[in-house]
Scaffold this active site. Structure first.
Site, PDB file in Angstrom:
ATOM      1  N   CYS A 269      -2.559 -84.864  55.035  1.00 37.96           N
ATOM      2  CA  CYS A 269      -2.408 -86.297  55.290  1.00 37.96           C
ATOM      3  C   CYS A 269      -1.260 -86.927  54.520  1.00 37.96           C
ATOM      4  O   CYS A 269      -1.177 -86.760  53.294  1.00 37.96           O
ATOM      5  CB  CYS A 269      -3.675 -87.033  54.861  1.00 37.96           C
ATOM      6  SG  CYS A 269      -5.163 -86.292  55.496  1.00 37.96           S
TER       7      CYS A 269
ATOM      8  N   ASN B 198      -3.798 -91.844  57.644  1.00 38.33           N
ATOM      9  CA  ASN B 198      -3.292 -90.620  58.278  1.00 38.33           C
ATOM     10  C   ASN B 198      -3.666 -90.636  59.772  1.00 38.33           C
ATOM     11  O   ASN B 198      -4.345 -91.572  60.222  1.00 38.33           O
ATOM     12  CB  ASN B 198      -3.898 -89.414  57.544  1.00 38.33           C
ATOM     13  CG  ASN B 198      -5.376 -89.306  57.825  1.00 38.33           C
ATOM     14  OD1 ASN B 198      -6.062 -90.316  57.973  1.00 38.33           O
ATOM     15  ND2 ASN B 198      -5.870 -88.109  57.916  1.00 38.33           N
TER      16      ASN B 198
ATOM     17  N   CYS C  73      -5.869 -89.292  61.849  1.00 36.29           N
ATOM     18  CA  CYS C  73      -7.233 -89.469  62.409  1.00 36.29           C
ATOM     19  C   CYS C  73      -8.004 -90.593  61.746  1.00 36.29           C
ATOM     20  O   CYS C  73      -9.189 -90.814  62.038  1.00 36.29           O
ATOM     21  CB  CYS C  73      -7.980 -88.142  62.334  1.00 36.29           C
ATOM     22  SG  CYS C  73      -7.089 -86.826  63.167  1.00 36.29           S
TER      23      CYS C  73
ATOM     24  N   GLU D 185      -9.055 -91.212  58.620  1.00 37.96           N
ATOM     25  CA  GLU D 185     -10.005 -91.070  57.513  1.00 37.96           C
ATOM     26  C   GLU D 185      -9.365 -91.246  56.132  1.00 37.96           C
ATOM     27  O   GLU D 185     -10.085 -91.303  55.134  1.00 37.96           O
ATOM     28  CB  GLU D 185     -10.713 -89.711  57.585  1.00 37.96           C
ATOM     29  CG  GLU D 185      -9.869 -88.479  57.264  1.00 37.96           C
ATOM     30  CD  GLU D 185      -9.082 -87.951  58.451  1.00 37.96           C
ATOM     31  OE1 GLU D 185      -8.927 -88.679  59.439  1.00 37.96           O
ATOM     32  OE2 GLU D 185      -8.606 -86.804  58.374  1.00 37.96           O
TER      33      GLU D 185
HETATM   34  O1  CDP Z   1      -9.902 -78.926  60.476  1.00 38.53           O
HETATM   35  P1  CDP Z   1      -8.530 -79.171  59.978  1.00 38.53           P
HETATM   36  O2  CDP Z   1      -8.366 -79.022  58.502  1.00 38.53           O
HETATM   37  O3  CDP Z   1      -7.523 -78.320  60.713  1.00 38.53           O
HETATM   38  O4  CDP Z   1      -8.091 -80.672  60.322  1.00 38.53           O
HETATM   39  P2  CDP Z   1      -8.933 -81.976  60.712  1.00 38.53           P
HETATM   40  O5  CDP Z   1     -10.023 -82.203  59.718  1.00 38.53           O
HETATM   41  O6  CDP Z   1      -9.314 -81.932  62.142  1.00 38.53           O
HETATM   42  O7  CDP Z   1      -7.854 -83.116  60.522  1.00 38.53           O
HETATM   43  C1  CDP Z   1      -7.549 -83.598  59.230  1.00 38.53           C
HETATM   44  C2  CDP Z   1      -6.191 -84.203  59.227  1.00 38.53           C
HETATM   45  O8  CDP Z   1      -5.214 -83.192  59.439  1.00 38.53           O
HETATM   46  C3  CDP Z   1      -5.900 -85.205  60.326  1.00 38.53           C
HETATM   47  O9  CDP Z   1      -6.397 -86.477  60.098  1.00 38.53           O
HETATM   48  C4  CDP Z   1      -4.397 -85.194  60.288  1.00 38.53           C
HETATM   49  O10 CDP Z   1      -3.915 -85.929  59.182  1.00 38.53           O
HETATM   50  C5  CDP Z   1      -4.096 -83.724  60.090  1.00 38.53           C
HETATM   51  N1  CDP Z   1      -3.864 -83.019  61.387  1.00 38.53           N
HETATM   52  C6  CDP Z   1      -2.571 -82.912  61.889  1.00 38.53           C
HETATM   53  O11 CDP Z   1      -1.651 -83.384  61.269  1.00 38.53           O
HETATM   54  N2  CDP Z   1      -2.321 -82.274  63.081  1.00 38.53           N
HETATM   55  C7  CDP Z   1      -3.314 -81.757  63.798  1.00 38.53           C
HETATM   56  N3  CDP Z   1      -3.039 -81.162  64.947  1.00 38.53           N
HETATM   57  C8  CDP Z   1      -4.634 -81.854  63.324  1.00 38.53           C
HETATM   58  C9  CDP Z   1      -4.881 -82.484  62.105  1.00 38.53           C
END
Ligand code: CDP
Length: 569
Positions: A88, A269, A271, A273
């Site tokens: 983020c 960021n 999403c 959160e």
């Molecule tokens: O599960 P994971 O750690 O891959 O990610 P998530 O919890 O679904 O997403 C957390 C954060 O990662 C999102 O709010 C974005 O800031 C970043 N993210 C991103 O930059 N690009 C993506 N395709 C997915 C998540």
């Protein structure tokens, strides 16, 4: 190792180290070893060789047992040359040509490393205002957002994952109406989630059906007035149409800004959160609650949970230490506040296993209990780390200094969506209800494979009502509600996202938010035939129950858009 075939596939495709020909250089176990070693190395200054090996082993065990996972960039990049470990980021967008394109360049660097970026476009002058240096007129925030979007699209091809952005505009920006409807046909600005930055003044004006002022971003002088309720209704209408924009409550983000002397929080960021100051980054990690139950699955094992929270806080704090930040400004801010975001996943699966319906007061009560426990322990763990390793460098600019509480991290808790993490751990994502009890997957030879939620499968087997045929039927119908083959008690417990009424979605979000420093990622699902009044109620309830923002999705609304476009062609 208990990884599913799907989890292994995902990890092999994007997470494991490969040579230039695409051959794997490590397996999943090797990945956890690599990450544990890299993250534990931050403790070298505080312990001897034996102590370091023990910390590394603890980190490894916690990941390999799927009890805790750090966000994807940490799994991908720890112990490798890129070394960028945060998911983020928030970047400032200054009202100059240099500032705008600097920000686009910086976003590209972050996307390349697997991070997501959030921006507030509120400082940009309105469309049609004067540009002094050229005598021309400004094209406004929405047209620049399209440039950010195009840059993201181009970088997407080469990066580790699809670049994601959050775009925010304040409700009092003169271009707010254009912003609210700029994604109405969904073919524009596809790499952005959009949120309207709502203020308390605006919400009061909505409540009393009053006008509110639009302000010049630079001078803060009023330039026009709009009826607040009418604007709110258009946001509701657009969200009903295709889920965009969401809303965030800016004053609440700043009420909880623990370092107000360092600046104002303008954005989150992608999403939603993680509210952050400009140039701040945050690394997240999530505890798999499903693996925190006691052996008999009658309740949570709070001792195990406490140990896991303590180790996870140490892990996430170490991430800050070994992280290689893409810009010097980000390095300074992020090491300065040392924010971490510990959250949970597998919540809905845990509730099902404990025999509690997601849409029940008992589930909300447990949410309060579990998250307040996590939050308390995380805070204590951060205080212990402060004793050992010192407080965060910008501590004197924080509210903790005034309170005399010594902490290592400006924030400790965040509820992430865990899109990929939950897939790796094989549990329901974040705090969302189960999405599907079973679904049918087409495999290579055209045969159908039915995938069943493991907790439901367990319940069906022990209740003697499991059959492949029934699982296929459930996949087709999408719910077990009113399905005679399934005992009523099981029907009541295994509710899916669409069975859960919107107000329960919001209540659950609010319960977790009560004990979370940062914010909560949550989508409130509505049925296809929900009305705009239903959406308005969700927004209002989220406001009243102290959520920091809200995102809705009405079933099928985006699919329908695609169909409509198809018909026109
Ligand atoms: O599960 P994971 O750690 O891959 O990610 P998530 O919890 O679904 O997403 C957390 C954060 O990662 C999102 O709010 C974005 O800031 C970043 N993210 C991103 O930059 N690009 C993506 N395709 C997915 C998540």
């Amino acid at each position: 190792m208990k990884l599913s075939d799907n989890a292994v596939k995902v990890l092999e495709k994007r997470y494991l180290e490969k040579d230039e020909n695409g051959n794997l250089l490590e397996d999943c176990d090797g990945m956890f070893r690599r990450v544990a070693k890299a993250i534990a190395s931050a403790d070298a200054a505080y312990t001897d060789e034996k102590g370091l090996a023990a910390i590394e082993q603890e980190f490894y065990d916690m990941m390999a047992n799927l009890e805790f996972l750090p966000n994807s960039p940490t799994l991908m990049n720890a112990g490798r040359p890129l070394g960028q470990l945060s998911a983020c980021f928030v970047l400032p967008v200054e009202d100059t040509m240099e500032g705008i394109f600097e920000s686009i360049k910086n976003a590209a660097l972050i996307h390349k490393s697997g991070g997501g970026t959030g921006f507030s476009f509120s400082r940009l002058r309105a469309k049609g205002s004067a540009v002094n240096s050229t005598g021309g007129v400004a094209s406004g925030p929405i047209s620049f957002m399209k440039v950010f979007n195009a840059a993201t699209e181009a970088v997407k091809q080469g990066g580790t994952r699809r670049g994601a952005n959050m775009g925010i505009l304040r409700i009092d920006h003169p271009d707010i109406m254009e912003f609210i409807s700029c994604k109405s046909d969904n073919s524009e600005i596809t790499n952005f989630n959009l949120s309207v930055g709502i203020t308390e003044d605006f919400m009061k004006a909505v409540e009393h059906n009053l006008e509110y002022e639009l302000l010049d971003p630079k001078t803060k002088e009023p330039v026009a007035k709009l009826n607040a309720k009418e604007v709110f209704d258009i946001i509701v209408e657009m969200a009903w149409k295709n889920g965009e924009p969401g809303i965030i409550f800016l004053d609440r983000l700043n009420r909880d800004n623990v370092t107000p002397k360092l600046g104002e929080i303008e954005s989150t960021n992608p999403c939603g959160e993680q509210p952050l100051l400009p140039y701040e980054a945050c690394n997240l990690g999530s505890i798999n609650l499903y693996n925190m139950m006691d052996d008999s699955h009658k309740g949570l094992d709070f001792e195990k949970l406490e140990n896991t929270v303590r180790k996870a806080v140490r892990f996430l704090d170490n991430v800050i230490e070994v992280n290689k930040y893409p810009l010097p400004e980000i390095d300074k801010m992020t090491r300065g506040t040392r924010k971490i975001g510990l959250g949970v996943m597998g919540w809905a699966d845990t509730l099902c296993a404990l025999g509690l319906a997601y849409n029940s007061q008992a589930a909300i009560d447990l949410a309060d209990k579990v998250m307040s426990f996590i939050s308390d322990i995380a805070m204590k763990a951060s205080q212990n780390l402060a004793e050992l390793k010192g407080v965060f460098p910008f501590y004197e600019d924080s509210i903790y200094d005034q309170k005399g509480i010594k902490v290592r991290n400006a924030t400790t808790t965040t509820i992430a969506p865990t899109g990929t993490l939950s897939l790796i751990a094989g549990v329901s994502s974040g705090i969302e209800p189960i999405f599907a009890i079973s679904y049918i997957r087409n495999v290579m030879d055209n045969s159908e494979l039915v995938e069943v939620n493991p907790v439901f499968k367990g319940a069906a087997l022990s209740g003697n009502f499991y059959s492949e045929e029934l699982m296929k039927k459930i996949a087709r119908v999408g719910t077990v509600k009113n399905m005679n083959e399934v005992p009523v008690q099981v029907q009541e417990i295994f509710v899916t996202a669409h069975d859960v009424l919107p107000e329960w979605h919001v209540k659950m979000q609010a319960a977790f938010q009560r004990h979370t420093d940062n914010a909560v990622s949550k989508t409130v699902n509505l049925s296809h035939d929900a009305t705009t009044d239903d959406v308005r109620e969700v927004f209002t309830l989220a406001y009243k129950t102290q959520c920091k923002g809200v995102t809705i999705y009405r079933d099928g609304s985006r699919d329908l858009q695609v169909l409509n476009i198809g018909k026109v062609k």
